[in-house]
Design a protein around this motif. Structure first.
Motif, mmCIF file in Angstrom:
data_model
loop_
_atom_site.group_PDB
_atom_site.id
_atom_site.type_symbol
_atom_site.label_atom_id
_atom_site.label_comp_id
_atom_site.label_asym_id
_atom_site.label_seq_id
_atom_site.Cartn_x
_atom_site.Cartn_y
_atom_site.Cartn_z
ATOM 1 N N ILE A 192 1.147 -1.286 -0.280
ATOM 2 C CA ILE A 192 0.058 0.008 -0.008
ATOM 3 C C ILE A 192 1.197 1.367 -0.526
ATOM 4 C CG2 ILE A 192 -1.733 1.419 1.419
ATOM 5 C CD1 ILE A 192 -2.613 -1.381 1.815
ATOM 6 N N LEU A 193 2.264 0.899 0.798
ATOM 7 C CA LEU A 193 2.652 2.034 1.315
ATOM 8 C C LEU A 193 3.713 2.444 -0.236
ATOM 9 C CD1 LEU A 193 3.882 2.137 4.231
ATOM 10 C CD2 LEU A 193 2.599 3.490 3.952
ATOM 11 N N THR A 194 3.803 1.898 -1.596
ATOM 12 C CA THR A 194 4.979 2.131 -2.213
ATOM 13 C C THR A 194 3.717 2.389 -3.199
ATOM 14 O OG1 THR A 194 4.224 -0.064 -2.270
ATOM 15 C CG2 THR A 194 6.523 0.655 -1.328
ATOM 16 N N ASP A 195 2.463 1.528 -3.377
ATOM 17 C CA ASP A 195 1.936 1.872 -4.015
ATOM 18 C C ASP A 195 0.768 3.209 -4.294
ATOM 19 O OD1 ASP A 195 2.209 -0.622 -5.201
ATOM 20 O OD2 ASP A 195 0.144 -1.370 -4.749
ATOM 21 N N TRP A 196 0.789 3.580 -2.863
ATOM 22 C CA TRP A 196 0.402 4.683 -2.886
ATOM 23 C C TRP A 196 1.873 5.995 -3.239
ATOM 24 C CZ3 TRP A 196 -4.448 6.595 -2.647
ATOM 25 C CH2 TRP A 196 -5.082 5.456 -2.887
ATOM 26 N N ALA A 197 2.301 6.032 -3.101
ATOM 27 C CA ALA A 197 3.544 7.283 -3.369
ATOM 28 C C ALA A 197 3.743 6.978 -4.550
ATOM 29 C CB ALA A 197 5.016 6.408 -1.940
ATOM 30 N N PHE A 198 3.659 6.194 -5.262
ATOM 31 C CA PHE A 198 3.817 6.398 -6.666
ATOM 32 C C PHE A 198 2.643 7.324 -7.322
ATOM 33 C CE2 PHE A 198 7.488 2.782 -6.366
ATOM 34 C CZ PHE A 198 7.875 3.438 -6.872
ATOM 35 N N LEU A 199 1.347 6.531 -7.188
ATOM 36 C CA LEU A 199 0.289 6.749 -7.457
ATOM 37 C C LEU A 199 0.397 8.461 -7.038
ATOM 38 C CD1 LEU A 199 -2.448 4.413 -6.551
ATOM 39 C CD2 LEU A 199 -1.614 4.956 -8.684
ATOM 40 N N GLY A 200 0.762 8.840 -5.533
ATOM 41 C CA GLY A 200 0.669 9.870 -5.062
ATOM 42 C C GLY A 200 1.277 10.987 -5.874
ATOM 43 N N LEU A 201 2.656 10.722 -6.343
ATOM 44 C CA LEU A 201 3.686 11.845 -7.201
ATOM 45 C C LEU A 201 3.273 11.560 -8.609
ATOM 46 C CD1 LEU A 201 6.889 10.032 -6.062
ATOM 47 C CD2 LEU A 201 6.444 11.872 -5.293
ATOM 48 N N MET A 202 2.676 10.142 -9.107
ATOM 49 C CA MET A 202 2.054 10.298 -10.092
ATOM 50 C C MET A 202 0.859 11.447 -10.426
ATOM 51 S SD MET A 202 0.159 6.627 -12.791
ATOM 52 C CE MET A 202 1.766 6.615 -12.124
ATOM 53 N N ALA A 203 0.040 12.003 -9.422
ATOM 54 C CA ALA A 203 -1.426 12.949 -9.714
ATOM 55 C C ALA A 203 -0.299 13.587 -8.866
ATOM 56 C CB ALA A 203 -1.762 12.137 -8.303
ATOM 57 N N TRP A 204 0.671 14.130 -8.009
ATOM 58 C CA TRP A 204 1.032 15.896 -8.816
ATOM 59 C C TRP A 204 1.541 15.738 -9.160
ATOM 60 C CZ3 TRP A 204 6.302 16.557 -9.242
ATOM 61 C CH2 TRP A 204 6.639 18.480 -8.793
ATOM 62 N N ALA A 205 2.083 14.849 -10.309
ATOM 63 C CA ALA A 205 3.072 15.386 -12.012
ATOM 64 C C ALA A 205 1.842 15.887 -12.871
ATOM 65 C CB ALA A 205 4.095 14.330 -12.168
ATOM 66 N N SER A 206 0.981 14.750 -12.561
ATOM 67 C CA SER A 206 -0.059 15.188 -13.756
ATOM 68 C C SER A 206 -1.174 16.136 -13.293
ATOM 69 C CB SER A 206 -1.003 14.064 -13.746
ATOM 70 O OG SER A 206 -0.720 12.864 -13.955
ATOM 71 N N GLY A 207 -1.139 16.633 -12.297
ATOM 72 C CA GLY A 207 -1.731 17.528 -11.802
ATOM 73 C C GLY A 207 -0.880 18.971 -12.634
ATOM 74 N N SER A 208 0.320 19.178 -12.024
ATOM 75 C CA SER A 208 1.416 19.930 -12.829
ATOM 76 C C SER A 208 0.681 20.428 -13.815
ATOM 77 C CB SER A 208 2.920 19.699 -11.959
ATOM 78 O OG SER A 208 2.731 19.467 -10.909
#
Length: 313
Positions: A192-208
């Motif tokens: 969960i931590l690894t998946d959500w860490a990558f998903l969080g970074l992905m969401a931040w980059a996509s939002g930017s």
């Protein structure tokens, strides 16, 4: 009985088509981008990430799509215990690499768009450094996922080796004991931590990227299209492609995760639920290469260069 056999045959054909189409698409793009990397013809830093993404997609389809298709056609015990360990381990590693590589791709594209929109051309030295950095990041993706999934080698066994089927999670062709207690908690937290860490970074980059492209569109909407820099237009189009790719990944990821949780909570999940879960887990590796086939003009340039070289020989 005939209806059940017909339903199984339909499912097997659908799984075969999805797996075959995905393998063909990913293999074609893997060869094209590898050709660009090896010959340095139109080399782009992003090609390193794309090569890893298509390779990981192929591994997912080979390690899960093909065994599921064989099992759906009625083949039994075609994998022994060693084969089950290797196939299941490769699938988990490839799935993790797909996630981390998609995150890396969105982050790289966001950093590429940031200096490009205000127009700040880079030099060859910075491109070389970026290429080395990306190669190192790709290596870290492999090392991390190979290490995290080592426990699957010990847990997975052949379907005939399970003594108590009530505590087994059956994958049609292999089985794995469902972890309980502290082991289950630690493994669940790790994934969960690894998946959500990558998903969080992905969401931040996509939002930017969305914010930057929106601001850029507002800034230039009063200007004539010919005044736009070709490089700016290319990077904006590439950013939109990555956004589409991330959207497809997140959609399939959450749908597959929801069904997987439903299956683990059900005492006897229905075949329809199991089949749908497999189709969703293979969805992103199958459809993602076609996003680039229809949007990346670099592929057609590579095809033209390859065809020209063959005709001139």
């Amino acid at each position: 009985m005939d209806g059940l056999v017909f339903a199984n045959l339909n499912w097997a054909i659908v799984c075969l088509i999805e797996t075959s189409v995905g393998i063909l698409g990913n293999s074609f793009l893997f060869c094209m981008y590898s050709y660009s990397l090896l010959t340095a013809r139109g080399l782009r830093c992003i090609d390193v990430i794309l090569i890893q993404l298509f390779l990981a997609n192929d591994l997912v389809l080979f390690s899960k799509g093909i065994p599921q298709t064989m099992a759906a056609f009625g083949l039994k015990d075609f994998l022994e215990e060693t084969g089950c360990k290797v196939v299941f381990y490769l699938h988990r590693v490839a799935r993790g690499i797909t996630l981390s590589t998609t995150c890396l791709l969105s982050g790289f594209q966001a950093m590429t768009i940031c200096p490009t929109l205000p127009h700040a051309p880079g030099c060859m030295e910075s491109k070389i450094k970026s290429l080395k950095c990306l190669a190192f990041c790709c290596f870290l993706c492999w090392a991390m996922n190979l290490l995290i999934n080592t426990h699957n080698i010990m847990n997975v066994s052949g379907p005939n080796n399970s003594r108590n089927m009530s505590i087994q999670n059956i994958y049609r062709y292999c089985s794995a004991p469902v972890a309980k207690g502290l082991t289950f908690t630690l493994l669940a937290m790790l994934y969960i931590l690894t998946d959500w860490a990558f998903l969080g970074l992905m969401a931040w980059a996509s939002g930017s990227m969305v914010l930057l492209l929106h601001r850029h569109r507002q800034r230039v909407q009063h200007l004539h299209s010919r005044s736009l820099s070709p490089r700016t237009s290319h990077e904006a189009r590439a950013g939109c492609t990555v956004l589409i790719l991330v959207s497809i990944f997140v959609s399939f990821y959450f749908l597959a995760a929801l069904l997987s949780f439903w299956i683990t909570q059900a005492l006897s999940p229905s075949p329809w639920l199991m089949n749908t879960s497999v189709l969703l887990s293979l969805g992103f590796p199958t459809f993602s290469p076609f996003v680039f086939l229809f949007s990346d003009t670099h592929i057609y340039q590579l095809c033209f260069v390859t065809w020209t070289r063959k005709t001139n020989i």
